[in-house]
Design a protein around this motif. Sequence first.
Motif, PDB file in Angstrom:
ATOM      1  N   TYR A  75       1.299   4.250  -2.933  1.00 56.72           N
ATOM      2  CA  TYR A  75       1.078   5.662  -2.610  1.00 56.72           C
ATOM      3  C   TYR A  75       2.279   6.508  -3.039  1.00 56.72           C
ATOM      4  CZ  TYR A  75      -0.001   9.733   0.398  1.00 56.72           C
ATOM      5  OH  TYR A  75      -0.256  10.994   0.887  1.00 56.72           O
ATOM      6  N   TYR A 117      -6.192   3.278  -6.027  1.00 55.23           N
ATOM      7  CA  TYR A 117      -6.362   4.469  -5.192  1.00 55.23           C
ATOM      8  C   TYR A 117      -7.366   5.396  -5.858  1.00 55.23           C
ATOM      9  CZ  TYR A 117      -2.754   4.371  -1.542  1.00 55.23           C
ATOM     10  OH  TYR A 117      -2.020   4.101  -0.415  1.00 55.23           O
ATOM     11  N   ASP A 136       0.833  -1.201   0.000  1.00 55.37           N
ATOM     12  CA  ASP A 136       0.000   0.000   0.000  1.00 55.37           C
ATOM     13  C   ASP A 136       0.872   1.257   0.000  1.00 55.37           C
ATOM     14  OD1 ASP A 136      -2.542   1.318   0.117  1.00 55.37           O
ATOM     15  OD2 ASP A 136      -2.275   1.607   2.268  1.00 55.37           O
ATOM     16  N   THR A 182      -6.731   4.485  -0.583  1.00 57.24           N
ATOM     17  CA  THR A 182      -6.853   3.130  -1.103  1.00 57.24           C
ATOM     18  C   THR A 182      -8.321   2.757  -1.216  1.00 57.24           C
ATOM     19  OG1 THR A 182      -4.852   2.594   0.155  1.00 57.24           O
ATOM     20  CG2 THR A 182      -6.104   0.746  -0.772  1.00 57.24           C
TER      21      THR A 182
END
Length: 140
Positions: free
Chosen positions: A64, A132, A60, A79
């Motif tokens: 990002y 995302y 994750d 997310t």
Amino acid sequence: MAVSKHEIIEFLAQEFPQALRKSTIAAITPKGAELLYQIDQDDLRPGQTVSGPTLMLVADFVLYVAIMGHLGLVAMAVTTNMTINFFRKPNGNKDIRAVCKLIKVGRTLVTGEVWLYSVGDEEPVAHVIGTYALPQHLFK
């Protein structure tokens, strides 16, 4: 609007400092990023293997970072979906290397893939696809 590794680190140090405690951004690449995550006892599950939640955290975060490297410092990207496939037992004595490539960058959603490796091993321990949602103010 590509952003440098240094700019991302400065932004994270101010806005999200806990994310940098165990993570090192190794590179910002065209539509991607690489990072290293330092494994310690808190990241292990029984059997001296890296836990699934730790691998999801790493995936994750690198996604990002890749989004920021490509689109700019987007604080409120969130997310919306992550799917992980576990391939083999990560070595609990080795850090995790994450390699992310953005697959599709749209107006409202960004999808990327992440390959996770135990440092020094060529075979991946897991593969992640994540999406995302981007804040709408970017496009007004």
